[in-house]
Motif scaffolding. Sequence first.
Motif, PDB file in Angstrom:
ATOM      1  N   UNK A 118       0.834  -1.204   0.000  1.00 15.20           N
ATOM      2  CA  UNK A 118       0.000   0.000   0.000  1.00 15.20           C
ATOM      3  C   UNK A 118       0.867   1.253   0.000  1.00 15.20           C
ATOM      4  N   UNK A 119       1.905   1.275   0.828  1.00 14.09           N
ATOM      5  CA  UNK A 119       2.859   2.379   0.811  1.00 14.09           C
ATOM      6  C   UNK A 119       3.551   2.469  -0.541  1.00 14.09           C
ATOM      7  N   UNK A 120       3.704   1.318  -1.200  1.00 17.12           N
ATOM      8  CA  UNK A 120       4.323   1.262  -2.518  1.00 17.12           C
ATOM      9  C   UNK A 120       3.394   1.621  -3.658  1.00 17.12           C
ATOM     10  N   UNK A 121       2.182   2.057  -3.371  1.00 21.05           N
ATOM     11  CA  UNK A 121       1.305   2.603  -4.395  1.00 21.05           C
ATOM     12  C   UNK A 121       0.268   1.673  -4.977  1.00 21.05           C
ATOM     13  N   UNK A 122       0.121   0.457  -4.471  1.00 17.21           N
ATOM     14  CA  UNK A 122      -0.880  -0.470  -4.995  1.00 17.21           C
ATOM     15  C   UNK A 122      -2.280   0.038  -4.638  1.00 17.21           C
ATOM     16  N   UNK A 123      -3.162   0.043  -5.628  1.00 18.63           N
ATOM     17  CA  UNK A 123      -4.487   0.613  -5.430  1.00 18.63           C
ATOM     18  C   UNK A 123      -5.512  -0.321  -4.832  1.00 18.63           C
TER      19      UNK A 123
ATOM     20  N   UNK B 276      -3.460  -0.898   9.232  1.00 15.91           N
ATOM     21  CA  UNK B 276      -2.116  -0.601   8.722  1.00 15.91           C
ATOM     22  C   UNK B 276      -2.134  -0.423   7.199  1.00 15.91           C
ATOM     23  N   UNK B 277      -2.873  -1.263   6.498  1.00 17.57           N
ATOM     24  CA  UNK B 277      -2.927  -1.151   5.029  1.00 17.57           C
ATOM     25  C   UNK B 277      -3.503   0.202   4.622  1.00 17.57           C
ATOM     26  N   UNK B 278      -4.565   0.622   5.286  1.00 21.00           N
ATOM     27  CA  UNK B 278      -5.313   1.794   4.848  1.00 21.00           C
ATOM     28  C   UNK B 278      -4.681   3.121   5.277  1.00 21.00           C
ATOM     29  N   UNK B 279      -3.515   3.071   5.883  1.00 23.08           N
ATOM     30  CA  UNK B 279      -2.777   4.295   6.168  1.00 23.08           C
ATOM     31  C   UNK B 279      -2.209   4.913   4.890  1.00 23.08           C
ATOM     32  N   UNK B 280      -2.138   4.106   3.816  1.00 31.43           N
ATOM     33  CA  UNK B 280      -1.397   4.540   2.632  1.00 31.43           C
ATOM     34  C   UNK B 280      -2.305   4.539   1.394  1.00 31.43           C
ATOM     35  N   UNK B 281      -1.810   4.153   0.243  1.00 33.02           N
ATOM     36  CA  UNK B 281      -2.550   4.295  -1.016  1.00 33.02           C
ATOM     37  C   UNK B 281      -3.828   3.483  -1.048  1.00 33.02           C
TER      38      UNK B 281
ATOM     39  N   UNK C  15       4.674  -0.038  -8.249  1.00 32.13           N
ATOM     40  CA  UNK C  15       3.799   1.047  -8.688  1.00 32.13           C
ATOM     41  C   UNK C  15       4.515   2.396  -8.635  1.00 32.13           C
ATOM     42  N   UNK C  16       5.423   2.571  -7.677  1.00 21.83           N
ATOM     43  CA  UNK C  16       6.164   3.831  -7.583  1.00 21.83           C
ATOM     44  C   UNK C  16       7.121   3.989  -8.768  1.00 21.83           C
ATOM     45  N   UNK C  17       7.785   2.903  -9.149  1.00 22.94           N
ATOM     46  CA  UNK C  17       8.661   2.960 -10.326  1.00 22.94           C
ATOM     47  C   UNK C  17       7.837   3.281 -11.578  1.00 22.94           C
ATOM     48  N   UNK C  18       6.670   2.654 -11.683  1.00 20.38           N
ATOM     49  CA  UNK C  18       5.817   2.907 -12.846  1.00 20.38           C
ATOM     50  C   UNK C  18       5.358   4.359 -12.865  1.00 20.38           C
ATOM     51  N   UNK C  19       5.007   4.894 -11.706  1.00 14.98           N
ATOM     52  CA  UNK C  19       4.575   6.298 -11.627  1.00 14.98           C
ATOM     53  C   UNK C  19       5.721   7.236 -11.988  1.00 14.98           C
ATOM     54  N   UNK C  20       6.905   6.957 -11.474  1.00 15.21           N
ATOM     55  CA  UNK C  20       8.056   7.823 -11.747  1.00 15.21           C
ATOM     56  C   UNK C  20       8.392   7.839 -13.225  1.00 15.21           C
ATOM     57  N   UNK C  21       8.215   6.704 -13.903  1.00 12.63           N
ATOM     58  CA  UNK C  21       8.510   6.651 -15.336  1.00 12.63           C
ATOM     59  C   UNK C  21       7.551   7.520 -16.140  1.00 12.63           C
ATOM     60  N   UNK C  22       6.425   7.869 -15.520  1.00  5.21           N
ATOM     61  CA  UNK C  22       5.432   8.734 -16.161  1.00  5.21           C
ATOM     62  C   UNK C  22       5.575  10.189 -15.711  1.00  5.21           C
ATOM     63  N   UNK C  23       6.553  10.438 -14.824  1.00  4.04           N
ATOM     64  CA  UNK C  23       6.671  11.770 -14.258  1.00  4.04           C
ATOM     65  C   UNK C  23       5.592  12.082 -13.240  1.00  4.04           C
TER      66      UNK C  23
ATOM     67  N   UNK D  87       5.346  11.944 -10.013  1.00  9.45           N
ATOM     68  CA  UNK D  87       5.967  11.839  -8.697  1.00  9.45           C
ATOM     69  C   UNK D  87       5.033  12.217  -7.563  1.00  9.45           C
ATOM     70  N   UNK D  88       3.938  12.942  -7.870  1.00  8.78           N
ATOM     71  CA  UNK D  88       3.001  13.298  -6.809  1.00  8.78           C
ATOM     72  C   UNK D  88       2.309  12.067  -6.230  1.00  8.78           C
ATOM     73  N   UNK D  89       2.318  10.966  -6.981  1.00  9.24           N
ATOM     74  CA  UNK D  89       1.738   9.722  -6.484  1.00  9.24           C
ATOM     75  C   UNK D  89       2.635   9.102  -5.415  1.00  9.24           C
ATOM     76  N   UNK D  90       3.906   9.429  -5.459  1.00  9.14           N
ATOM     77  CA  UNK D  90       4.900   8.826  -4.572  1.00  9.14           C
ATOM     78  C   UNK D  90       4.893   9.547  -3.229  1.00  9.14           C
ATOM     79  N   UNK D  91       4.904   8.801  -2.148  1.00  9.18           N
ATOM     80  CA  UNK D  91       4.987   9.394  -0.811  1.00  9.18           C
ATOM     81  C   UNK D  91       6.158  10.373  -0.747  1.00  9.18           C
ATOM     82  N   UNK D  92       5.928  11.552  -0.155  1.00  9.69           N
ATOM     83  CA  UNK D  92       6.933  12.607  -0.194  1.00  9.69           C
ATOM     84  C   UNK D  92       8.268  12.172   0.421  1.00  9.69           C
ATOM     85  N   UNK D  93       8.209  11.248   1.365  1.00 11.00           N
ATOM     86  CA  UNK D  93       9.452  10.766   1.998  1.00 11.00           C
ATOM     87  C   UNK D  93      10.328  10.008   1.020  1.00 11.00           C
ATOM     88  N   UNK D  94       9.723   9.489  -0.072  1.00  9.33           N
ATOM     89  CA  UNK D  94      10.466   8.674  -1.026  1.00  9.33           C
ATOM     90  C   UNK D  94      10.768   9.418  -2.343  1.00  9.33           C
ATOM     91  N   UNK D  95      10.204  10.601  -2.511  1.00  6.63           N
ATOM     92  CA  UNK D  95      10.299  11.255  -3.812  1.00  6.63           C
ATOM     93  C   UNK D  95      11.736  11.533  -4.248  1.00  6.63           C
TER      94      UNK D  95
END
Length: 338
Positions: A48-53, A90-95, A317-325, A327-335
């Motif tokens: 979930x933190x890694x962006x899975x919907x 715990x899961x629902x704290x994130x994406x 999912x974060x790598x996939x998002x970054x490849x699209x530019x 980055x707002x999908x990525x948690x700010x701590x990891x950007x």
Amino acid sequence: MSILFESIKVGNFTLPNRIAMPPMCVYKARDYSGLPRCFHRLHYPARSLGGVGFIIVEATAVSPEGCISKNDLGLWSDNQIEAHAKLNYEIKKYTCQTTAIQLGHAGAKGTCGNILSPSGICFSPEYQHPKTLNTQEIYEIITKFKDAAIRAKAANYDIVEIHAAHGYLISEFLSPLTNKRDDEFGGSIDNRMRLLSLIAQEISPIIPFGVRISADDWEVGGNTIEDSKIIAKKCAELGACYISVSAGGVVSKPSLVPELKPMYQADYAKAIKEVVNIPVIGVGLITTKEQGEQMIEGGYCDIVAYGRELLRNPNFALYAAASEGKNEIIDFSYQRAF
């Protein structure tokens, strides 16, 4: 923007993207407890933190004898609700804000004693000989699915997925290879579907449900995609909010296994998508953003389940998002890493 990052409605829920984690057993519960542990509270929230919907928690037994192994998760007791609720928290704290849990019964593929099946057929010589269920016992199992669904709702799951695939109990009833009954639960496809239909009817008033099916038994005389279209349409009529399309698992050494390559099950999902008006989840060695996009853009499915890839890489999912530019999908701590 990649179609993988478009939102989608599943029932009354809106998923933020089309990337799903399918149910994958990790066999980490303590012996016969059925309780999620610290491992589960790291494993699932990390995705979930890694962006899975959309996260579908692994096969969870509706009774002790319905376990695949002694280390399965379970929802056969009220004492298991709190641990599942903590996992959801715990899961629902994130994406991932919409969670499902796959409810199942191992049937003849169980290993925990008191093995049950439609017709007493062993899965393989390595497995115990199962007892043939009588009618009363079938209805008792239906009640166990209902009770487990009540507990799933109490534990803050949003959806339950009925496990009707891979040669486990409901799948055994669906397949003519493993269902040789001559009563109302055997014979015609309508009769072979009766267990699944009755479970769906019991669960539907309690909590939204999806269904996972095996689209093809990969064996002569077994269910084919044409049979599975009938099954999928019936599930949709009964109120399913999605169908997850897999294949195989009914016999131990099938003779008609296709070449195992990326997207090898895509055509099954597409065939099901053509006959239902609810979201279809596609699976099958899908490992890249481009493959997922092809699955959706090609009309094969609506949501892509990345199984083994998410075991390898919880941040897929974060790598996939970054490849699209994106980055707002990525948690700010990891950007800064992307």
